[in-house]
Scaffold this active site. Structure first.
Site, PDB file in Angstrom:
ATOM      1  N   GLU A  91      -1.789  -0.347  -9.668  1.00 36.30           N
ATOM      2  CA  GLU A  91      -2.220   0.931  -9.623  1.00 36.30           C
ATOM      3  C   GLU A  91      -1.373   2.000  -9.390  1.00 36.30           C
ATOM      4  O   GLU A  91      -0.775   2.097  -8.392  1.00 36.30           O
ATOM      5  CB  GLU A  91      -3.421   1.067  -8.645  1.00 36.30           C
ATOM      6  CG  GLU A  91      -4.716   2.079  -8.715  1.00 36.30           C
ATOM      7  CD  GLU A  91      -4.129   3.317  -8.496  1.00 36.30           C
ATOM      8  OE1 GLU A  91      -3.337   4.147  -9.118  1.00 36.30           O
ATOM      9  OE2 GLU A  91      -4.625   4.055  -7.293  1.00 36.30           O
TER      10      GLU A  91
ATOM     11  N   GLU B 118       4.230  13.442 -13.022  1.00 33.78           N
ATOM     12  CA  GLU B 118       3.494  13.384 -11.899  1.00 33.78           C
ATOM     13  C   GLU B 118       4.277  14.468 -10.805  1.00 33.78           C
ATOM     14  O   GLU B 118       5.374  13.820 -10.301  1.00 33.78           O
ATOM     15  CB  GLU B 118       3.386  12.016 -11.492  1.00 33.78           C
ATOM     16  CG  GLU B 118       2.016  11.927 -10.581  1.00 33.78           C
ATOM     17  CD  GLU B 118       1.530  10.769  -9.927  1.00 33.78           C
ATOM     18  OE1 GLU B 118       0.346  10.919  -9.724  1.00 33.78           O
ATOM     19  OE2 GLU B 118       2.307   9.942 -10.060  1.00 33.78           O
TER      20      GLU B 118
ATOM     21  N   ALA C 101       0.826  -1.346  -0.126  1.00 34.88           N
ATOM     22  CA  ALA C 101       0.133   0.040   0.084  1.00 34.88           C
ATOM     23  C   ALA C 101       0.830   1.305   0.147  1.00 34.88           C
ATOM     24  O   ALA C 101       2.033   1.233   0.330  1.00 34.88           O
ATOM     25  CB  ALA C 101      -1.090  -0.102   1.299  1.00 34.88           C
ATOM     26  N   PRO C 102       0.533   2.359  -0.583  1.00 34.74           N
ATOM     27  CA  PRO C 102       1.130   3.643  -0.536  1.00 34.74           C
ATOM     28  C   PRO C 102       0.993   4.409   0.666  1.00 34.74           C
ATOM     29  O   PRO C 102       0.348   4.202   1.366  1.00 34.74           O
ATOM     30  CB  PRO C 102       0.404   4.302  -1.645  1.00 34.74           C
ATOM     31  CG  PRO C 102      -1.062   3.969  -1.588  1.00 34.74           C
ATOM     32  CD  PRO C 102      -0.873   2.524  -1.094  1.00 34.74           C
TER      33      PRO C 102
ATOM     34  N   LYS D 120       1.692  -5.024   3.286  1.00 35.39           N
ATOM     35  CA  LYS D 120       2.906  -4.149   3.791  1.00 35.39           C
ATOM     36  C   LYS D 120       2.399  -2.492   3.526  1.00 35.39           C
ATOM     37  O   LYS D 120       2.391  -2.216   2.351  1.00 35.39           O
ATOM     38  CB  LYS D 120       4.393  -4.400   3.002  1.00 35.39           C
ATOM     39  CG  LYS D 120       5.225  -3.447   3.529  1.00 35.39           C
ATOM     40  CD  LYS D 120       6.805  -3.511   2.781  1.00 35.39           C
ATOM     41  CE  LYS D 120       6.617  -2.243   1.736  1.00 35.39           C
ATOM     42  NZ  LYS D 120       6.824  -1.094   2.310  1.00 35.39           N
TER      43      LYS D 120
ATOM     44  N   CYS E  36      -3.340  10.000  -7.021  1.00 34.48           N
ATOM     45  CA  CYS E  36      -3.359  10.088  -8.423  1.00 34.48           C
ATOM     46  C   CYS E  36      -4.212  10.415  -9.502  1.00 34.48           C
ATOM     47  O   CYS E  36      -4.045  10.473 -10.692  1.00 34.48           O
ATOM     48  CB  CYS E  36      -2.706   8.331  -8.759  1.00 34.48           C
ATOM     49  SG  CYS E  36      -4.017   7.210  -7.911  1.00 34.48           S
TER      50      CYS E  36
ATOM     51  N   SER F 168       4.280   4.213  -7.347  1.00 33.54           N
ATOM     52  CA  SER F 168       4.947   4.997  -8.369  1.00 33.54           C
ATOM     53  C   SER F 168       5.130   3.716  -9.689  1.00 33.54           C
ATOM     54  O   SER F 168       5.084   2.720  -9.673  1.00 33.54           O
ATOM     55  CB  SER F 168       6.357   5.485  -8.073  1.00 33.54           C
ATOM     56  OG  SER F 168       7.175   4.316  -7.848  1.00 33.54           O
TER      57      SER F 168
END
Length: 478
Positions: free
Chosen positions: A251, A381, A152-153, A178, A285, A230
């Site tokens: 994603e 980005e 996960a981000p 994680k 995003c 990313s």
């Protein structure tokens, strides 16, 4: 006087553990820039233990009926509501997000999404059984894939954890999740909540850095790897997973075009677009970061957007009068600042363009005009509170500019002309097209992109596709 740091731990096979070798990472509150906790820096031994636990728990969880799994997920959703204030506090310390916005904009959707997948697990569709060859009956089974390695981000640690575990568990898989090394606190709390509800080994959390994530993806046990992050990270995951032909769900980044035509209500569009661009400090995003405006209203639009930016506030989590908090970490502050520092001479900063204060990682709401299609800030980005504006002369050029990037996650069209909106929605090469709005998401509709934004869908019934496999069973009637 020194304040004792909070000690976060991995959650493996129903118990909290330190990293096997005792290594830790400092966790920083981005609103203050100060260390408030330590987190395990998990290594191969920790990954092995988590994968072993998930694999051992899989057969029983796989064989539970959809109704049984639904009941568990509904209990998780109820527990999230009951522990909402604890989750909000952990997430705010994780990210510096405004407390009130986290309470209203994140917790309710998370709970709703868990409940959606709880119900959707009982509605999986497939072809009907039938005789497609004389004397033989075919049926299709949809089965869970097995152990899922999920990364996960840091931009939405709590919500992205839900997007990962909810469809996986609903479909009958077991999970090793994680969180980002900068935002582990809310995920560890989620482990505490879920761990009291699911059988041990079904849901595991290990903390660590990029190498921990790599070890998870390269481990032979998981049947699939899912990452939100990313483009670079996604490419590395895809490459690692290819070595043993794992399924991959990616994603990745976005560079959403916001196409504003001359018949748009400028005041309403500016109000909505500024929120969609600056919300969560632009660390989204799908954020409305790349505005394309018809040349006939360009100057008026830029002036109004710059005014809206100047009136948008960033600040500490407990300040109820702010739209967003800090950038997530020092590296991200440097990245956003770098884009502005490297602007070409023809660009003009209409608002913002600077850090706010010297404590924490706050950045001002920023609007940049005068840009060309091949400028770095258009093509890459930023992931910060920065909105760029470009003029276009007609529909054809708007599409050329909108599609002329490597990302393809989200987009929006602003016009009163229904036919034009339909033409644009067909031609825009993005996984989502909003019309006269930007950024709303619902559990029933898919989220995911094309090109370098990755593949696979989160949310909706499509969210089950990567977490299930299809098996054909044929039997003789003789």
């Amino acid at each position: 006087m020194t304040t004792e740091l909070r000690r976060l731990r991995n959650y493996i096979n129903g118990e909290f553990r330190d990293a096997a070798d005792g290594r830790t990472i400092d966790v920083v509150n981005p609103a203050t820039g100060e260390v408030y906790a330590t987190s395990p820096l998990s290594g191969q031994a920790d990954v092995d233990a988590a994968m072993e636990a998930a694999a051992a728990a899989f057969p029983a969880w796989r064989d539970a009926t959809p109704a049984e799994r639904q009941k568990v997920l509904l209990k998780i959703a109820d527990a999230f509501e009951e522990r909402a204030e604890d989750l909000i506090a952990a997430e705010s310390e994780n990210t510096g997000k405004p407390i009130e916005l986290t309470r209203t904009e994140e917790v309710p959707p998370m709970v709703d999404q868990i409940r959606f997948f709880a119900g959707a697990a009982r509605m999986l569709e497939g072809k009907s059984a039938g005789e497609y060859m004389e004397g033989l009956t075919s049926i299709v089974r949809r089965e869970p894939v097995g152990v899922c390695a999920q990364v996960a981000p840091w931009n939405y640690p709590m919500m992205m954890a839900v997007w990962k575990f909810a469809p996986a568990l609903a479909a009958g898989n077991t999970v090793v999740l994680k969180p980002s090394d900068t935002t582990p606190a809310s995920t560890v709390l989620i482990a505490e909540i879920i761990g009291s509800i699911v059988p041990k080994g079904v849901f595991n959390v290990i903390c660590g850095d990029r190498e921990t994530g790599r070890a998870m993806v390269e481990h032979p046990t998981p049947a699939m790897a899912s990452i939100t992050g990313s483009v670079r990270a996604g490419m590395q995951v895809a490459e690692s997973a290819a070595k043993d032909v794992k399924r991959v769900h990616l994603e990745l980044g976005g560079k959403a075009p916001v196409v504003v035509f001359e018949d748009t209500d400028i005041a309403k569009a500016v109000e909505d677009i500024s929120v969609a661009g600056f919300f969560n400090a632009g660390q989204d995003c799908t954020a409305a970061t790349r505005v394309l405006v018809h040349e006939s209203i360009h100057d008026e639009f830029v002036s109004a957007l710059a005014k809206a930016a100047s009136e948008t506030k960033t600040g500490r989590p407990d300040d109820e009068d702010v739209l967003y908090g800090p950038l997530n970490n020092a590296n991200q502050l440097a990245q956003v600042s770098g884009f502005i520092d490297r602007l070409p001479a023809h660009a003009k900063v209409e608002a913002g363009g600077h850090r706010v204060g010297d404590k924490g990682y706050f950045y001002a709401p920023t609007v940049v005009s005068g840009l060309k299609q091949d400028d770095e800030i258009i093509q890459n980005e930023v992931f910060g509170p920065v909105i760029t504006v470009q003029p276009f002369r007609d529909e054809e050029q708007a599409l050329e500019y909108a599609n002329g990037v490597e990302y393809a996650l989200a987009s929006s069209v602003w016009t009163k002309d229904h036919a034009r909106a339909m033409r644009m929605s067909k031609a825009l090469d993005f996984g989502c097209v909003w019309i006269n709005t930007h950024i709303p998401l619902v559990a029933e509709m898919p989220h995911g992109g094309f090109k370098k934004s990755g593949y696979g869908k989160d949310l909706s019934a499509y969210g089950f596709e990567d977490y299930t496999r299809v098996k054909h069973v044929m039997t003789s009637l003789g």
